[in-house]
Scaffold this active site. Sequence first.
Site, short mmCIF file in Angstrom:
data_model
loop_
_atom_site.label_atom_id
_atom_site.label_comp_id
_atom_site.label_asym_id
_atom_site.label_seq_id
_atom_site.Cartn_x
_atom_site.Cartn_y
_atom_site.Cartn_z
N ASP A 191 -14.46 5.69 -3.10
CA ASP A 191 -13.94 4.99 -4.29
C ASP A 191 -14.59 5.47 -5.58
O ASP A 191 -13.91 5.68 -6.58
CB ASP A 191 -14.18 3.47 -4.16
CG ASP A 191 -13.13 2.77 -3.31
OD1 ASP A 191 -12.04 3.33 -3.13
OD2 ASP A 191 -13.42 1.66 -2.83
N SER A 227 0.82 -1.22 0.00
CA SER A 227 0.00 0.00 0.00
C SER A 227 0.85 1.27 0.00
O SER A 227 1.80 1.41 0.79
CB SER A 227 -0.92 0.01 1.22
OG SER A 227 -1.64 1.23 1.23
N ALA A 247 -17.06 -7.69 -8.55
CA ALA A 247 -18.30 -7.32 -7.85
C ALA A 247 -18.02 -7.14 -6.36
O ALA A 247 -18.90 -7.29 -5.52
CB ALA A 247 -19.37 -8.39 -8.07
N GLY A 248 -16.74 -6.84 -6.03
CA GLY A 248 -16.36 -6.61 -4.64
C GLY A 248 -16.64 -5.16 -4.26
O GLY A 248 -17.37 -4.44 -4.95
N LYS A 281 -14.24 -4.31 2.95
CA LYS A 281 -15.11 -3.14 2.71
C LYS A 281 -16.57 -3.42 3.04
O LYS A 281 -17.33 -2.50 3.32
CB LYS A 281 -14.97 -2.68 1.26
CG LYS A 281 -13.64 -2.02 1.01
CD LYS A 281 -13.51 -1.49 -0.40
CE LYS A 281 -12.14 -0.84 -0.55
NZ LYS A 281 -11.88 -0.38 -1.89
N LEU A 319 -7.71 -1.03 -11.82
CA LEU A 319 -7.67 -0.35 -10.50
C LEU A 319 -6.36 -0.58 -9.75
O LEU A 319 -6.01 0.20 -8.87
CB LEU A 319 -8.84 -0.82 -9.62
CG LEU A 319 -10.25 -0.46 -10.07
CD1 LEU A 319 -11.20 -0.49 -8.89
CD2 LEU A 319 -10.33 0.89 -10.74
P1 NAP Z 1 -12.83 -7.12 -2.66
O1 NAP Z 1 -14.02 -6.46 -2.09
O2 NAP Z 1 -12.08 -8.12 -1.85
O3 NAP Z 1 -13.27 -7.80 -4.05
C1 NAP Z 1 -12.36 -8.60 -4.76
C2 NAP Z 1 -12.87 -8.85 -6.17
O4 NAP Z 1 -11.87 -9.61 -6.87
C3 NAP Z 1 -14.15 -9.70 -6.24
O5 NAP Z 1 -14.85 -9.38 -7.40
C4 NAP Z 1 -13.56 -11.12 -6.32
O6 NAP Z 1 -14.45 -12.05 -6.90
C5 NAP Z 1 -12.39 -10.89 -7.25
N1 NAP Z 1 -11.35 -11.89 -7.08
C6 NAP Z 1 -10.47 -11.99 -6.06
N2 NAP Z 1 -9.63 -13.02 -6.27
C7 NAP Z 1 -10.00 -13.59 -7.46
C8 NAP Z 1 -9.51 -14.68 -8.23
N3 NAP Z 1 -8.46 -15.41 -7.82
N4 NAP Z 1 -10.12 -14.97 -9.40
C9 NAP Z 1 -11.18 -14.24 -9.84
N5 NAP Z 1 -11.69 -13.17 -9.14
C10 NAP Z 1 -11.09 -12.86 -7.97
O7 NAP Z 1 -11.73 -6.04 -3.11
P2 NAP Z 1 -11.97 -4.53 -3.62
O8 NAP Z 1 -11.85 -3.61 -2.50
O9 NAP Z 1 -13.18 -4.51 -4.47
O10 NAP Z 1 -10.66 -4.31 -4.54
C11 NAP Z 1 -10.54 -4.91 -5.81
C12 NAP Z 1 -9.25 -4.46 -6.47
O11 NAP Z 1 -9.29 -3.06 -6.71
C13 NAP Z 1 -8.01 -4.72 -5.64
O12 NAP Z 1 -6.98 -5.13 -6.48
C14 NAP Z 1 -7.69 -3.36 -5.06
O13 NAP Z 1 -6.30 -3.20 -4.80
C15 NAP Z 1 -8.14 -2.43 -6.17
N6 NAP Z 1 -8.53 -1.10 -5.67
C16 NAP Z 1 -7.81 -0.02 -6.10
C17 NAP Z 1 -8.17 1.24 -5.69
C18 NAP Z 1 -7.39 2.43 -6.15
O14 NAP Z 1 -7.49 3.47 -5.51
N7 NAP Z 1 -6.67 2.34 -7.22
C19 NAP Z 1 -9.26 1.42 -4.81
C20 NAP Z 1 -9.97 0.31 -4.41
C21 NAP Z 1 -9.58 -0.96 -4.84
P3 NAP Z 1 -15.42 -12.96 -5.98
O15 NAP Z 1 -16.62 -12.10 -5.71
O16 NAP Z 1 -15.69 -14.13 -6.83
O17 NAP Z 1 -14.65 -13.29 -4.73
#
Ligand code: NAP
Length: 292
Positions: free
Chosen positions: A116, A29, A141-142, A80, A234
């Site tokens: 976000d 991070s 869809a997270g 989250k 992202l």
């Molecule tokens: P989250 O709530 O944990 O959601 C994770 C997402 O990734 C879900 O859709 C999950 O699918 C999918 N996933 C995880 N592992 C997987 C795998 N091995 N194969 C297929 N799908 C997988 O996380 P989040 O907060 O939404 O964050 C998602 C990403 O966005 C992260 O990489 C995070 O670093 C990035 N992000 C970046 C910013 C930025 O400011 N740039 C801000 C927020 C987030 P399932 O529903 O099937 O588990």
Amino acid sequence: MTILKVPPIPSVGRTNQLVFILGNSLGHSLSPAMHNAAFRALRIPWVYTPLEISKAEVKTAIEILRMPNVHGSNVTVPYKEDVLPSLDNLEEKTRWLGSVNTIYRRGDKLWGTSTDGEGFLRSLGSLRKRIKGSKLLLIGAGGAAKALAGALAESGAKRIFIANRSPKRAKELVKSILKKYPRLESGFISMKEAGKILSQCDGVVQATSIGLKIDDPPPISLAHLRPSTLAVELIYHRETAFLKEVRLRRAHCLGGLGMLLHQGALSFEYWTGHKAPLVLMRKTLLDRLAHQ
Ligand code: NAP
């Protein structure tokens, strides 16, 4: 009697005025560097520090945020949604989305919100105006994907296809977004079909955690990506396989650094009540990335 396990609170030097980031695997991070530079610039004697927790420790972590020397927190992957039940109040946009990335204090109450969606929109700059009337593919869809779906619908997207590993989670997101935005066209699509539908899309957003590990492949096939399609990833701390392939196909692409900056700036303003020093925060992020 239940004995709560308290996660180890990191040592932060001379001040005990804290803002946390709750998550797991927080090693990559850049948020601590960005926020600590901003606190120093505004002479706010606080320290922003990671608090690595397990799912079982989420409730205890929220109790830690109630301590008077703690001024708020970010929440990141994968908590989250898990933090919601322990908060006192949720902003309206967060209530229907069910995703919190920022916790702030008002009096003795802890409020949850998500920066976000707006952070993502601000990171698009002038490209933001291309959302109105567009057909988009959202992969994930997270927590982040939910906030983005809301922001894209609010900005006038015509159609949002949602692809995700677990269909159930994506279908729930489709249901809640259609309830809030009945004129939007939206539907779940499998990861396999998502690759094919790309030829119809004006934009695609990669909002899964795939790519956080160095050898992760792109989540979908990009064979049908049109060069005129805008592709946003992202993940911000490296060029993922998704972004590499988008570049190879000469489509427009954007990484997640701008979103990190803008969602962070909005969180900073919730905690401190001060305008965030954007230029310094951007410079800090770029310096950190250059030295990684
Ligand atoms: P989250 O709530 O944990 O959601 C994770 C997402 O990734 C879900 O859709 C999950 O699918 C999918 N996933 C995880 N592992 C997987 C795998 N091995 N194969 C297929 N799908 C997988 O996380 P989040 O907060 O939404 O964050 C998602 C990403 O966005 C992260 O990489 C995070 O670093 C990035 N992000 C970046 C910013 C930025 O400011 N740039 C801000 C927020 C987030 P399932 O529903 O099937 O588990």
